[in-house]
Motif scaffolding. Structure first.
Motif, PDB file in Angstrom:
ATOM      1  N   TYR A 246      41.059  22.096   9.916  1.00 12.66           N
ATOM      2  CA  TYR A 246      41.839  21.187   9.085  1.00 12.66           C
ATOM      3  C   TYR A 246      42.582  20.170   9.938  1.00 12.66           C
ATOM      4  N   GLN A 247      42.626  18.935   9.439  1.00  5.82           N
ATOM      5  CA  GLN A 247      43.345  17.850  10.094  1.00  5.82           C
ATOM      6  C   GLN A 247      44.610  17.548   9.308  1.00  5.82           C
ATOM      7  N   SER A 248      45.564  16.925   9.965  1.00  5.64           N
ATOM      8  CA  SER A 248      46.766  16.457   9.265  1.00  5.64           C
ATOM      9  C   SER A 248      46.422  15.167   8.536  1.00  5.64           C
TER      10      SER A 248
ATOM     11  N   SER B 213      47.935  12.290   8.785  1.00  8.35           N
ATOM     12  CA  SER B 213      47.955  11.168   9.718  1.00  8.35           C
ATOM     13  C   SER B 213      46.679  11.096  10.555  1.00  8.35           C
ATOM     14  N   GLU B 214      46.101  12.251  10.916  1.00  3.12           N
ATOM     15  CA  GLU B 214      44.839  12.252  11.667  1.00  3.12           C
ATOM     16  C   GLU B 214      43.702  11.682  10.823  1.00  3.12           C
TER      17      GLU B 214
ATOM     18  N   MET C 217      45.344  19.119   5.748  1.00  3.35           N
ATOM     19  CA  MET C 217      46.569  19.867   5.453  1.00  3.35           C
ATOM     20  C   MET C 217      47.697  18.872   5.198  1.00  3.35           C
ATOM     21  N   GLY C 218      48.561  19.210   4.267  1.00  2.00           N
ATOM     22  CA  GLY C 218      49.716  18.367   3.994  1.00  2.00           C
ATOM     23  C   GLY C 218      50.560  18.974   2.900  1.00  2.00           C
TER      24      GLY C 218
ATOM     25  N   ASP D 203      51.963  13.978   5.126  1.00  2.00           N
ATOM     26  CA  ASP D 203      52.090  14.820   6.309  1.00  2.00           C
ATOM     27  C   ASP D 203      53.197  15.848   6.145  1.00  2.00           C
ATOM     28  N   ASN D 204      52.945  17.050   6.662  1.00  2.00           N
ATOM     29  CA  ASN D 204      53.978  18.091   6.674  1.00  2.00           C
ATOM     30  C   ASN D 204      55.106  17.734   7.633  1.00  2.00           C
ATOM     31  N   GLU D 205      54.769  16.992   8.677  1.00  2.00           N
ATOM     32  CA  GLU D 205      55.752  16.669   9.711  1.00  2.00           C
ATOM     33  C   GLU D 205      56.650  15.499   9.334  1.00  2.00           C
TER      34      GLU D 205
ATOM     35  N   ASP E  93      53.202  22.962   0.553  1.00  2.83           N
ATOM     36  CA  ASP E  93      52.198  22.782   1.603  1.00  2.83           C
ATOM     37  C   ASP E  93      50.869  23.339   1.110  1.00  2.83           C
TER      38      ASP E  93
ATOM     39  N   SER F 252      46.236  22.914   1.597  1.00  6.97           N
ATOM     40  CA  SER F 252      45.079  22.413   2.329  1.00  6.97           C
ATOM     41  C   SER F 252      44.030  22.051   1.294  1.00  6.97           C
TER      42      SER F 252
END
Length: 124
Positions: free
Chosen positions: A30-32, A34-35, A50-51, A71-73, A96, A98
C-alpha cells in the motif's frame, strides 16, 4: 523411505503450498495518498492506497459510496474515491482505511475493496 515416497511427499507439499497461496496478491504494498498523487499512474492501473476519510466528504447512497481519501500524516494531497460494493461495517469519517482499485484519472480512484482497521480495544 524409498525415492518414490520422497517424490510423492515433495509433490504433495508443493501442491498444498500452491493451493494455500492461490489468490494471494503479491503485488506492491500500500502507498500513501501523497505517493499516489505525486507518481505517474496511468488510467486503468491498479493501485493500493492507505489514508483517512476526510471529514465532511463521506456520501453513502444506494448505488455508490464516495469520499475523499487524505494522507494519514496530515498532508494536503487528496484522492476522490468511488466504491460500488456493500457498505463496510463501521465506515465513518476520519477513519484510517486502505483501498484497492483502479485509477480513473489523476486524483480519482474506483475502489474495488475497502479495508477498515480494527478499532482499538484500549483507550489511553
Amino acid at each position: 523411505m524409498n525415492s518414490k515416497n520422497i517424490l510423492i511427499s515433495i509433490v504433495f507439499v508443493i501442491g498444498v503450498a500452491v493451493v494455500g497461496l492461490w489468490g494471494v496478491d503479491f503485488s506492491a504494498g500500500y502507498q500513501s495518498v501523497s505517493e499516489v498523487v505525486s507518481s505517474d499512474h496511468n488510467p486503468g492501473e491498479s493501485v493500493n492506497v492507505m489514508g483517512s476519510i476526510k471529514t465532511g466528504s463521506l456520501n453513502i447512497s444506494t448505488e455508490t459510496i464516495t469520499f475523499i481519501l487524505q494522507d494519514n500524516e496530515g498532508g494536503s494531497e487528496e484522492i476522490q474515491v468511488e466504491y460500488t460494493g456493500d457498505v463496510p461495517a463501521n465506515l465513518v469519517e476520519g477513519q484510517d482505511i486502505s483501498i484497492s482499485g483502479i485509477i480513473v484519472d489523476h486524483g480519482h480512484v474506483e475502489a474495488s475493496k475497502i479495508i477498515i482497521g480494527c478499532p482499538s480495544r484500549y483507550t489511553t
